[in-house]
Motif scaffolding. Structure first.
Motif, PDB file in Angstrom:
ATOM      1  N   ILE A  20      31.723  62.280  55.508  1.00 58.26           N
ATOM      2  CA  ILE A  20      32.913  62.148  54.655  1.00 58.26           C
ATOM      3  C   ILE A  20      32.685  62.744  53.261  1.00 58.26           C
ATOM      4  O   ILE A  20      33.465  62.502  52.329  1.00 58.26           O
ATOM      5  CB  ILE A  20      33.351  60.677  54.527  1.00 58.26           C
ATOM      6  CG1 ILE A  20      32.227  59.829  53.900  1.00 58.26           C
ATOM      7  CG2 ILE A  20      33.755  60.123  55.885  1.00 58.26           C
ATOM      8  CD1 ILE A  20      32.645  58.377  53.655  1.00 58.26           C
ATOM      9  N   GLY A  21      31.581  63.482  53.128  1.00 64.06           N
ATOM     10  CA  GLY A  21      31.359  64.226  51.900  1.00 64.06           C
ATOM     11  C   GLY A  21      30.598  63.495  50.820  1.00 64.06           C
ATOM     12  O   GLY A  21      30.545  63.966  49.681  1.00 64.06           O
ATOM     13  N   ILE A  22      30.014  62.360  51.140  1.00 67.84           N
ATOM     14  CA  ILE A  22      29.216  61.613  50.160  1.00 67.84           C
ATOM     15  C   ILE A  22      27.750  61.952  50.364  1.00 67.84           C
ATOM     16  O   ILE A  22      27.228  61.840  51.482  1.00 67.84           O
ATOM     17  CB  ILE A  22      29.433  60.086  50.297  1.00 67.84           C
ATOM     18  CG1 ILE A  22      30.893  59.735  50.048  1.00 67.84           C
ATOM     19  CG2 ILE A  22      28.528  59.320  49.325  1.00 67.84           C
ATOM     20  CD1 ILE A  22      31.219  58.277  50.274  1.00 67.84           C
ATOM     21  N   ASP A  23      27.087  62.373  49.295  1.00 66.00           N
ATOM     22  CA  ASP A  23      25.667  62.715  49.390  1.00 66.00           C
ATOM     23  C   ASP A  23      24.846  61.434  49.469  1.00 66.00           C
ATOM     24  O   ASP A  23      24.687  60.726  48.475  1.00 66.00           O
ATOM     25  CB  ASP A  23      25.246  63.544  48.178  1.00 66.00           C
ATOM     26  CG  ASP A  23      23.791  63.996  48.283  1.00 66.00           C
ATOM     27  OD1 ASP A  23      23.201  63.823  49.370  1.00 66.00           O
ATOM     28  OD2 ASP A  23      23.243  64.519  47.286  1.00 66.00           O
ATOM     29  N   ALA A  24      24.344  61.135  50.657  1.00 67.24           N
ATOM     30  CA  ALA A  24      23.579  59.904  50.872  1.00 67.24           C
ATOM     31  C   ALA A  24      22.085  60.105  50.673  1.00 67.24           C
ATOM     32  O   ALA A  24      21.296  59.196  50.928  1.00 67.24           O
ATOM     33  CB  ALA A  24      23.836  59.365  52.281  1.00 67.24           C
ATOM     34  N   ASN A  25      21.708  61.326  50.246  1.00 67.63           N
ATOM     35  CA  ASN A  25      20.276  61.634  50.079  1.00 67.63           C
ATOM     36  C   ASN A  25      19.507  61.379  51.378  1.00 67.63           C
ATOM     37  O   ASN A  25      18.397  60.842  51.381  1.00 67.63           O
ATOM     38  CB  ASN A  25      19.687  60.794  48.932  1.00 67.63           C
ATOM     39  CG  ASN A  25      18.322  61.288  48.483  1.00 67.63           C
ATOM     40  OD1 ASN A  25      18.048  62.488  48.544  1.00 67.63           O
ATOM     41  ND2 ASN A  25      17.460  60.382  48.054  1.00 67.63           N
ATOM     42  N   PHE A  26      20.151  61.764  52.509  1.00 63.01           N
ATOM     43  CA  PHE A  26      19.595  61.488  53.839  1.00 63.01           C
ATOM     44  C   PHE A  26      19.202  62.795  54.501  1.00 63.01           C
ATOM     45  O   PHE A  26      20.052  63.652  54.768  1.00 63.01           O
ATOM     46  CB  PHE A  26      20.640  60.750  54.687  1.00 63.01           C
ATOM     47  CG  PHE A  26      20.173  60.402  56.073  1.00 63.01           C
ATOM     48  CD1 PHE A  26      19.234  59.409  56.277  1.00 63.01           C
ATOM     49  CD2 PHE A  26      20.688  61.074  57.180  1.00 63.01           C
ATOM     50  CE1 PHE A  26      18.806  59.086  57.561  1.00 63.01           C
ATOM     51  CE2 PHE A  26      20.269  60.760  58.456  1.00 63.01           C
ATOM     52  CZ  PHE A  26      19.319  59.765  58.650  1.00 63.01           C
ATOM     53  N   ASP A  27      17.917  62.972  54.767  1.00 64.57           N
ATOM     54  CA  ASP A  27      17.398  64.181  55.405  1.00 64.57           C
ATOM     55  C   ASP A  27      17.102  63.877  56.873  1.00 64.57           C
ATOM     56  O   ASP A  27      16.050  63.336  57.219  1.00 64.57           O
ATOM     57  CB  ASP A  27      16.126  64.645  54.679  1.00 64.57           C
ATOM     58  CG  ASP A  27      15.605  65.972  55.221  1.00 64.57           C
ATOM     59  OD1 ASP A  27      16.200  66.494  56.174  1.00 64.57           O
ATOM     60  OD2 ASP A  27      14.590  66.469  54.680  1.00 64.57           O
ATOM     61  N   ALA A  28      18.040  64.222  57.738  1.00 68.59           N
ATOM     62  CA  ALA A  28      17.928  63.884  59.157  1.00 68.59           C
ATOM     63  C   ALA A  28      16.810  64.627  59.866  1.00 68.59           C
ATOM     64  O   ALA A  28      16.428  64.251  60.989  1.00 68.59           O
ATOM     65  CB  ALA A  28      19.259  64.168  59.863  1.00 68.59           C
ATOM     66  N   SER A  29      16.243  65.655  59.245  1.00 68.51           N
ATOM     67  CA  SER A  29      15.184  66.428  59.914  1.00 68.51           C
ATOM     68  C   SER A  29      13.939  65.578  60.175  1.00 68.51           C
ATOM     69  O   SER A  29      13.153  65.897  61.071  1.00 68.51           O
ATOM     70  CB  SER A  29      14.811  67.648  59.063  1.00 68.51           C
ATOM     71  OG  SER A  29      14.256  67.258  57.817  1.00 68.51           O
ATOM     72  N   TYR A  30      13.756  64.500  59.397  1.00 65.00           N
ATOM     73  CA  TYR A  30      12.605  63.619  59.622  1.00 65.00           C
ATOM     74  C   TYR A  30      12.648  62.993  61.016  1.00 65.00           C
ATOM     75  O   TYR A  30      11.603  62.715  61.609  1.00 65.00           O
ATOM     76  CB  TYR A  30      12.584  62.501  58.581  1.00 65.00           C
ATOM     77  CG  TYR A  30      11.969  62.897  57.257  1.00 65.00           C
ATOM     78  CD1 TYR A  30      10.609  62.746  57.031  1.00 65.00           C
ATOM     79  CD2 TYR A  30      12.748  63.407  56.229  1.00 65.00           C
ATOM     80  CE1 TYR A  30      10.039  63.109  55.820  1.00 65.00           C
ATOM     81  CE2 TYR A  30      12.202  63.774  55.017  1.00 65.00           C
ATOM     82  CZ  TYR A  30      10.845  63.628  54.815  1.00 65.00           C
ATOM     83  OH  TYR A  30      10.287  63.988  53.617  1.00 65.00           O
ATOM     84  N   LEU A  31      13.856  62.785  61.533  1.00 64.89           N
ATOM     85  CA  LEU A  31      13.994  62.118  62.833  1.00 64.89           C
ATOM     86  C   LEU A  31      13.533  62.998  63.977  1.00 64.89           C
ATOM     87  O   LEU A  31      13.294  62.503  65.083  1.00 64.89           O
ATOM     88  CB  LEU A  31      15.447  61.692  63.050  1.00 64.89           C
ATOM     89  CG  LEU A  31      16.008  60.725  62.002  1.00 64.89           C
ATOM     90  CD1 LEU A  31      17.451  60.386  62.315  1.00 64.89           C
ATOM     91  CD2 LEU A  31      15.169  59.456  61.951  1.00 64.89           C
ATOM     92  N   ASN A  32      13.397  64.304  63.728  1.00 64.10           N
ATOM     93  CA  ASN A  32      12.916  65.207  64.781  1.00 64.10           C
ATOM     94  C   ASN A  32      11.480  64.891  65.181  1.00 64.10           C
ATOM     95  O   ASN A  32      11.028  65.281  66.259  1.00 64.10           O
ATOM     96  CB  ASN A  32      13.002  66.663  64.302  1.00 64.10           C
ATOM     97  CG  ASN A  32      14.433  67.113  64.073  1.00 64.10           C
ATOM     98  OD1 ASN A  32      15.362  66.586  64.691  1.00 64.10           O
ATOM     99  ND2 ASN A  32      14.631  68.076  63.176  1.00 64.10           N
ATOM    100  N   ALA A  33      10.766  64.191  64.311  1.00 63.69           N
ATOM    101  CA  ALA A  33       9.368  63.872  64.604  1.00 63.69           C
ATOM    102  C   ALA A  33       9.225  62.653  65.512  1.00 63.69           C
ATOM    103  O   ALA A  33       8.115  62.365  65.977  1.00 63.69           O
ATOM    104  CB  ALA A  33       8.605  63.614  63.295  1.00 63.69           C
ATOM    105  N   PHE A  34      10.342  61.951  65.793  1.00 62.63           N
ATOM    106  CA  PHE A  34      10.223  60.700  66.562  1.00 62.63           C
ATOM    107  C   PHE A  34       9.664  60.898  67.970  1.00 62.63           C
ATOM    108  O   PHE A  34       8.811  60.114  68.403  1.00 62.63           O
ATOM    109  CB  PHE A  34      11.577  59.989  66.620  1.00 62.63           C
ATOM    110  CG  PHE A  34      11.503  58.647  67.296  1.00 62.63           C
ATOM    111  CD1 PHE A  34      10.765  57.606  66.740  1.00 62.63           C
ATOM    112  CD2 PHE A  34      12.142  58.423  68.502  1.00 62.63           C
ATOM    113  CE1 PHE A  34      10.684  56.362  67.363  1.00 62.63           C
ATOM    114  CE2 PHE A  34      12.073  57.195  69.135  1.00 62.63           C
ATOM    115  CZ  PHE A  34      11.347  56.164  68.565  1.00 62.63           C
TER     116      PHE A  34
END
Length: 467
Positions: free
Chosen positions: A44-58
């Protein structure tokens, strides 16, 4: 606001756990909920400071957990401990020590301390040790006129030795986590051929502090018996032998009860210290030795074996499920920038590495009231460990400090786990206040051990450096 999302995530998991939901599912569920929140805010356009690339390591994390050779020691050490518990080796051992020292003032308390040490080295499970000692020794101590506070305090304190006396399961898990943290810290410092810290290093590092704690426990019980004889009176050996139902004589009882567990402990720890086996290989030796002992005592029938395997499977699956949930939680925490936030807080903290260490120890101590050592090891240590180690702390020293800190936390009223374990098996007529009063001197002794380690880190690092 969004830069503080890691703190909100950490507070959320603590709240969920306080509601009593299963730890592994709480960790994974909270992490997934905050993952969905991060994706939703970004959508929705709010910068949550969330880098989803970290989840690729799971997926790699999951595969690494299930193929980790060090963690293979967990089910084997659990199997060893449960076998010794179910085959009543502890009962025979306690009877032998009680008859050996019981005729001295404070002798039963000294016996409980020594047996607690041997059980800790045999089982490595705090709850099992406290419950076993509470069921076997508390009625005898109270019947012989021991002060309820001294009796319960001694049992709780010696039961928590399972945290620090090797081969402790807590040290196995802590060693694996600290090894990863140490490698991260070295890579952050530009060291691209990082060293590791092994579980064997932690075992050796814990040996001296653990034995010192046992010695000061026995010294405290002896001093109480000397200055307050009515609190720890001697027992008549003949009456005690008759009461315990051993007509074979003290010598034969000692041979049956004391020698086999000591031989087993020497086989496990000796093989590690001598470099003949890794902790994982030594855990297999311990499990096989416990199986042989149970057969030799003729206390291993088919139903007991089923019970042992069922309990081992239950504990092992719980540990690994928590590990998987904690791995997901850790990745989501980092995805929100938690690692950078903690690093910034530590670096700006007055006192530098000393101030940061004191704060971490205090936080771990307080978390020990609501979380078990497994959750703290897998959730807290991966977050703070790399930062503290990058600031120059010795990984073995840090591991032993964390273990003794948690041991102290498990003793501290009103939420200490050891107190709950003993309260569950103590007579209803014994007031809870007596248990609380009893553990206070032992808490002081353990805090003294932490202070001693702070000023003399060689207590933990000397033996690993020699081997």
């Amino acid at each position: 606001m969004m830069e503080y999302m890691p703190l909100v995530l950490f507070a959320a998991i603590c709240i969920v756990l306080m509601f009593g939901y299963p730890v592994a599912l709480s960790l994974a569920g909270t992490a997934l909920a905050f993952t969905g929140l991060g994706y939703g805010l970004e959508a929705i356009g709010i910068d949550a400071n969330f880098d989803a690339s970290y989840l690729n390591a799971f997926p790699n994390r999951l595969y690494g957990i299930m193929t980790n050779a060090t963690l293979l020691a967990v089910p084997l050490f659990v199997l060893m401990g449960v076998l010794l518990e179910k085959s009543k080796v502890a009962e025979t051992l306690l009877d032998a020590m009680a008859l050996l020292f019981g005729s001295l003032r404070g002798g039963l308390g000294i016996s409980v301390t020594l047996v607690g040490m041997l059980l800790a080295a045999s089982t490595g499970i705090v709850g099992a040790t406290v419950v076993t000692m509470g069921l076997l020794s508390l009625p005898t101590m109270l019947k012989r006129g021991y002060s309820p506070s001294l009796a319960t305090g001694t049992i709780c304190a010696t039961g928590t030795l399972g945290q620090i006396i090797p081969p402790s399961i807590a040290l196995v898990l802590l060693g694996d986590v600290l090894s990863s943290a140490y490698q991260q810290a070295q890579l952050a410092m530009g060291i691209f051929s990082p060293k590791t810290v092994s579980v064997g290093d932690l075992f050796m590092g814990a040996l001296v502090p653990g034995l010192i704690l046992v010695a000061v426990y026995m010294l405290y019980v002896s001093l109480v018996a000397f200055f307050r004889p009515d609190a720890a009176p001697p027992a008549d050996r003949e009456e005690l032998m008759k009461e315990l139902g051993h007509g074979d004589g003290l010598g034969l009882l000692l041979l049956k009860g004391l020698v086999p567990p000591i031989v087993l402990i020497i086989a496990v720890l000796g093989s590690i210290l001598a470099g003949l086996a890794t902790p994982t290989e030594a855990s297999a030796v311990g499990a096989f030795g416990a199986f042989v002992l149970a057969l030799a005592y003729r206390r291993l029938d088919l139903e007991t074996l089923k019970d042992v395997l069922r309990t081992t499977t239950h504990v092992t699956t719980m540990v690994f499920l928590i590990l998987i949930g904690a791995a997901l939680f850790s990745l989501v925490f980092r995805a929100y920038g938690g690692e950078e936030l903690v690093t910034h807080v530590f670096e700006s903290m007055p006192g530098g590495v000393v101030g940061a260490t004191i704060v971490v120890m205090l936080v771990i101590f307080l978390l020990g009231f609501i979380l078990d050592f497994i959750e703290i090891t897998f959730v807290v240590v991966p977050i703070v460990g790399p930062i503290l180690l990058a600031m120059g702390l010795d990984p073995v020293w840090l591991g032993i400090m964390i273990a003794i800190n948690l041991q102290t936390s498990f003793l501290t009223p009103p939420f200490g786990f050891a107190l709950f374990y003993l309260r569950g098996v103590a007579p209803a007529s014994l007031p809870t206040s007596a248990i609380y009063r009893g553990v206070v001197p032992f808490i002081v002794l353990q805090l003294g051990m932490l202070v001693a380690l702070s000023f003399f880190p060689q207590l933990a690092t000397w033996l690993p450096s020699k081997f």
